[in-house]
Write a protein that holds these residues in place. Structure first.
Motif, PDB file in Angstrom:
ATOM      1  N   LEU A 197       0.811  -1.219   0.000  1.00 37.94           N
ATOM      2  CA  LEU A 197       0.000   0.000   0.000  1.00 37.94           C
ATOM      3  C   LEU A 197       0.845   1.271   0.000  1.00 37.94           C
ATOM      4  CD1 LEU A 197      -2.769  -1.039   2.568  1.00 37.94           C
ATOM      5  CD2 LEU A 197      -3.095  -0.668   0.103  1.00 37.94           C
ATOM      6  N   GLY A 198       2.145   1.119   0.185  1.00 36.45           N
ATOM      7  CA  GLY A 198       3.024   2.284   0.222  1.00 36.45           C
ATOM      8  C   GLY A 198       3.088   2.970   1.567  1.00 36.45           C
ATOM      9  N   TRP A 199       2.573   2.286   2.608  1.00 35.37           N
ATOM     10  CA  TRP A 199       2.613   2.878   3.947  1.00 35.37           C
ATOM     11  C   TRP A 199       4.025   2.893   4.505  1.00 35.37           C
ATOM     12  CZ3 TRP A 199      -2.036   0.853   7.371  1.00 35.37           C
ATOM     13  CH2 TRP A 199      -3.238   1.172   6.727  1.00 35.37           C
ATOM     14  N   LEU A 200       4.822   1.919   4.145  1.00 36.81           N
ATOM     15  CA  LEU A 200       6.139   1.778   4.745  1.00 36.81           C
ATOM     16  C   LEU A 200       7.112   1.167   3.746  1.00 36.81           C
ATOM     17  CD1 LEU A 200       6.393  -1.521   5.360  1.00 36.81           C
ATOM     18  CD2 LEU A 200       4.863  -0.944   7.223  1.00 36.81           C
ATOM     19  N   SER A 201       8.371   1.249   4.089  1.00 34.16           N
ATOM     20  CA  SER A 201       9.422   0.604   3.303  1.00 34.16           C
ATOM     21  C   SER A 201      10.410  -0.032   4.265  1.00 34.16           C
ATOM     22  CB  SER A 201      10.137   1.617   2.398  1.00 34.16           C
ATOM     23  OG  SER A 201      10.736   2.642   3.173  1.00 34.16           O
ATOM     24  N   ARG A 202      11.072  -1.088   3.805  1.00 31.29           N
ATOM     25  CA  ARG A 202      12.034  -1.798   4.629  1.00 31.29           C
ATOM     26  C   ARG A 202      13.442  -1.355   4.262  1.00 31.29           C
ATOM     27  NH1 ARG A 202       9.240  -7.818   4.759  1.00 31.29           N
ATOM     28  NH2 ARG A 202       7.312  -7.205   3.760  1.00 31.29           N
ATOM     29  N   SER A 203      14.247  -1.105   5.255  1.00 27.69           N
ATOM     30  CA  SER A 203      15.634  -0.753   5.010  1.00 27.69           C
ATOM     31  C   SER A 203      16.390  -1.973   4.501  1.00 27.69           C
ATOM     32  CB  SER A 203      16.289  -0.238   6.297  1.00 27.69           C
ATOM     33  OG  SER A 203      17.684  -0.091   6.129  1.00 27.69           O
ATOM     34  N   SER A 204      17.286  -1.739   3.544  1.00 30.69           N
ATOM     35  CA  SER A 204      18.103  -2.844   3.032  1.00 30.69           C
ATOM     36  C   SER A 204      19.343  -3.071   3.882  1.00 30.69           C
ATOM     37  CB  SER A 204      18.525  -2.549   1.588  1.00 30.69           C
ATOM     38  OG  SER A 204      19.311  -1.365   1.534  1.00 30.69           O
ATOM     39  N   GLU A 205      19.600  -2.177   4.829  1.00 35.52           N
ATOM     40  CA  GLU A 205      20.824  -2.250   5.629  1.00 35.52           C
ATOM     41  C   GLU A 205      20.582  -2.628   7.077  1.00 35.52           C
ATOM     42  OE1 GLU A 205      22.651   1.531   5.177  1.00 35.52           O
ATOM     43  OE2 GLU A 205      23.174   1.227   3.066  1.00 35.52           O
ATOM     44  N   SER A 206      19.332  -2.616   7.514  1.00 37.86           N
ATOM     45  CA  SER A 206      19.044  -2.942   8.909  1.00 37.86           C
ATOM     46  C   SER A 206      17.608  -3.428   9.017  1.00 37.86           C
ATOM     47  CB  SER A 206      19.248  -1.717   9.806  1.00 37.86           C
ATOM     48  OG  SER A 206      18.194  -0.776   9.612  1.00 37.86           O
ATOM     49  N   ARG A 207      17.161  -3.651  10.232  1.00 37.97           N
ATOM     50  CA  ARG A 207      15.788  -4.104  10.459  1.00 37.97           C
ATOM     51  C   ARG A 207      14.805  -2.952  10.524  1.00 37.97           C
ATOM     52  NH1 ARG A 207      14.520  -7.498  15.151  1.00 37.97           N
ATOM     53  NH2 ARG A 207      16.195  -6.612  16.381  1.00 37.97           N
ATOM     54  N   VAL A 208      15.266  -1.728  10.349  1.00 40.30           N
ATOM     55  CA  VAL A 208      14.405  -0.554  10.471  1.00 40.30           C
ATOM     56  C   VAL A 208      13.324  -0.563   9.394  1.00 40.30           C
ATOM     57  CG1 VAL A 208      14.327   1.967  10.243  1.00 40.30           C
ATOM     58  CG2 VAL A 208      16.136   0.887  11.591  1.00 40.30           C
ATOM     59  N   VAL A 209      12.109  -0.226   9.801  1.00 36.84           N
ATOM     60  CA  VAL A 209      10.985  -0.020   8.891  1.00 36.84           C
ATOM     61  C   VAL A 209      10.618   1.460   8.961  1.00 36.84           C
ATOM     62  CG1 VAL A 209       8.529  -0.479   8.526  1.00 36.84           C
ATOM     63  CG2 VAL A 209      10.077  -2.364   9.082  1.00 36.84           C
ATOM     64  N   ARG A 210      10.529   2.116   7.802  1.00 34.85           N
ATOM     65  CA  ARG A 210      10.238   3.554   7.772  1.00 34.85           C
ATOM     66  C   ARG A 210       8.871   3.798   7.151  1.00 34.85           C
ATOM     67  NH1 ARG A 210      14.849   5.772   9.381  1.00 34.85           N
ATOM     68  NH2 ARG A 210      16.821   4.721   8.887  1.00 34.85           N
ATOM     69  N   PHE A 211       8.036   4.531   7.871  1.00 32.64           N
ATOM     70  CA  PHE A 211       6.711   4.878   7.381  1.00 32.64           C
ATOM     71  C   PHE A 211       6.781   6.163   6.558  1.00 32.64           C
ATOM     72  CE2 PHE A 211       5.396   1.837  10.470  1.00 32.64           C
ATOM     73  CZ  PHE A 211       4.120   1.432  10.104  1.00 32.64           C
ATOM     74  N   SER A 212       6.019   6.202   5.478  1.00 35.99           N
ATOM     75  CA  SER A 212       5.858   7.443   4.730  1.00 35.99           C
ATOM     76  C   SER A 212       4.924   8.366   5.517  1.00 35.99           C
ATOM     77  CB  SER A 212       5.269   7.162   3.347  1.00 35.99           C
ATOM     78  OG  SER A 212       3.944   6.645   3.474  1.00 35.99           O
ATOM     79  N   ASP A 213       4.872   9.636   5.129  1.00 31.70           N
ATOM     80  CA  ASP A 213       3.976  10.565   5.829  1.00 31.70           C
ATOM     81  C   ASP A 213       2.526  10.120   5.693  1.00 31.70           C
ATOM     82  OD1 ASP A 213       6.123  12.108   6.592  1.00 31.70           O
ATOM     83  OD2 ASP A 213       5.915  13.546   4.948  1.00 31.70           O
ATOM     84  N   ASN A 214       2.135   9.749   4.477  1.00 34.82           N
ATOM     85  CA  ASN A 214       0.768   9.272   4.273  1.00 34.82           C
ATOM     86  C   ASN A 214       0.539   7.948   4.986  1.00 34.82           C
ATOM     87  OD1 ASN A 214       0.132  11.472   2.663  1.00 34.82           O
ATOM     88  ND2 ASN A 214       0.604  10.417   0.741  1.00 34.82           N
ATOM     89  N   GLY A 215       1.599   7.125   5.041  1.00 34.68           N
ATOM     90  CA  GLY A 215       1.484   5.848   5.717  1.00 34.68           C
ATOM     91  C   GLY A 215       1.240   5.996   7.205  1.00 34.68           C
ATOM     92  N   ARG A 216       1.897   6.983   7.823  1.00 28.14           N
ATOM     93  CA  ARG A 216       1.677   7.233   9.252  1.00 28.14           C
ATOM     94  C   ARG A 216       0.222   7.600   9.524  1.00 28.14           C
ATOM     95  NH1 ARG A 216       6.296   7.956  12.301  1.00 28.14           N
ATOM     96  NH2 ARG A 216       8.244   8.019  11.085  1.00 28.14           N
ATOM     97  N   VAL A 217      -0.314   8.464   8.669  1.00 26.26           N
ATOM     98  CA  VAL A 217      -1.696   8.897   8.846  1.00 26.26           C
ATOM     99  C   VAL A 217      -2.645   7.712   8.680  1.00 26.26           C
ATOM    100  CG1 VAL A 217      -3.535  10.345   7.898  1.00 26.26           C
ATOM    101  CG2 VAL A 217      -1.225  11.265   8.122  1.00 26.26           C
ATOM    102  N   ALA A 218      -2.441   6.927   7.612  1.00 27.08           N
ATOM    103  CA  ALA A 218      -3.312   5.785   7.352  1.00 27.08           C
ATOM    104  C   ALA A 218      -3.196   4.739   8.459  1.00 27.08           C
ATOM    105  CB  ALA A 218      -2.952   5.170   5.996  1.00 27.08           C
ATOM    106  N   PHE A 219      -1.971   4.501   8.928  1.00 33.12           N
ATOM    107  CA  PHE A 219      -1.764   3.528   9.990  1.00 33.12           C
ATOM    108  C   PHE A 219      -2.480   3.959  11.265  1.00 33.12           C
ATOM    109  CE2 PHE A 219       0.534   1.643  13.534  1.00 33.12           C
ATOM    110  CZ  PHE A 219       0.750   0.330  13.114  1.00 33.12           C
ATOM    111  N   ASP A 220      -2.360   5.232  11.632  1.00 39.01           N
ATOM    112  CA  ASP A 220      -2.995   5.725  12.854  1.00 39.01           C
ATOM    113  C   ASP A 220      -4.516   5.701  12.746  1.00 39.01           C
ATOM    114  OD1 ASP A 220      -0.610   6.145  14.193  1.00 39.01           O
ATOM    115  OD2 ASP A 220      -0.433   8.236  13.560  1.00 39.01           O
TER     116      ASP A 220
END
Length: 227
Positions: A197-220
């Motif tokens: 859905l484009g809410w988040l992306s996975r880092s290729s270098e670590s376990r970190v998951v980063r939410f997009s601005d729209n993804g944060r809103v949709a998730f909340d």
């Protein structure tokens, strides 16, 4: 001689510092090469190979050989759950290897626990699903009828998840929050769907998951924090 599972052997396999570093790196859910794991552990390639042999023999990792390389992954969800539980125990007892920094803050907010969402965001999702009775306890964690409706509307094929048999979901102790987040096949499907859905992306270098601005809103909106 006492009977039953030999937890001492498993603990010894996990407890070696070099092997523990390798296993932590594999909690990203990605298969890594023996060379990459040697760098994570700070050991030579030969030493790393010996460690990986022991972990493979003990059923902790699986190794796939492709050409000149060995690709290593955790043996399965049960191994990941044990490692996350040990991380929670270590964090709760104050056994931390480094001082907190920017990377630690990102890991605490959202990260992969093998193949599902963990950290503050993972706990937020789990709590919201429990609060709405989408997840209930009935001889284990199960989806209620309302929960099944939500998951289907969210775009996840429940029939495909259930085809492999129960359970499709389980709770997993979060090492940073020291509370539960959602694991199992459903947890994995939720993370995959949010990425699609484009809410988040996975880092290729670590376990970190980063939410997009729209993804944060949709998730909340989907999983609101309790007030």
């Amino acid at each position: 001689m006492k009977e039953g599972p030999d937890i001492a052997r498993v603990a010894a396999l996990i407890g070696d510092p070099a092997r523990a570093n390798m296993l932590t790196a594999l909690m990203s859910g990605r298969a890594l090469t023996a060379r990459e794991l040697a760098a994570e552990a700070g050991v030579t390639a030969q030493t790393a190979s010996a460690h990986l042999g022991k972990l493979e023999e003990g059923g902790i990792v699986r190794v796939q050989r492709q050409g000149r390389h060995k690709y290593v992954a955790l043996a399965g969800d049960e191994v990941a759950a044990v490692l996350e539980g040990l991380m929670g125990l270590a964090a709760g007892a104050g056994h931390l290897r480094t001082r907190p920094g920017p990377k630690d803050a990102a890991l605490r907010e959202a990260r992969r626990c093998y193949n599902h969402l963990a950290g503050d965001r993972g706990v937020q999702m789990y709590d919201a699903m429990r609060r709405r009775d989408w997840l209930t306890e009935d001889e284990g964690l199960v989806l209620s009828e309302a929960g099944r409706g939500f998951i289907t509307d969210f775009g996840i094929d429940l029939r495909a998840l259930e085809a492999k048999g129960p359970p499709i979901c389980r709770d997993c102790l979060d090492w940073s929050e020291r509370r539960a987040h959602l694991g199992g096949r459903l947890g994995r499907a939720m993370l995959d769907r949010m990425e699609a859905l484009g809410w988040l992306s996975r880092s290729s270098e670590s376990r970190v998951v980063r939410f997009s601005d729209n993804g944060r809103v949709a998730f909340d909106e989907a999983f609101p924090v309790s007030r």
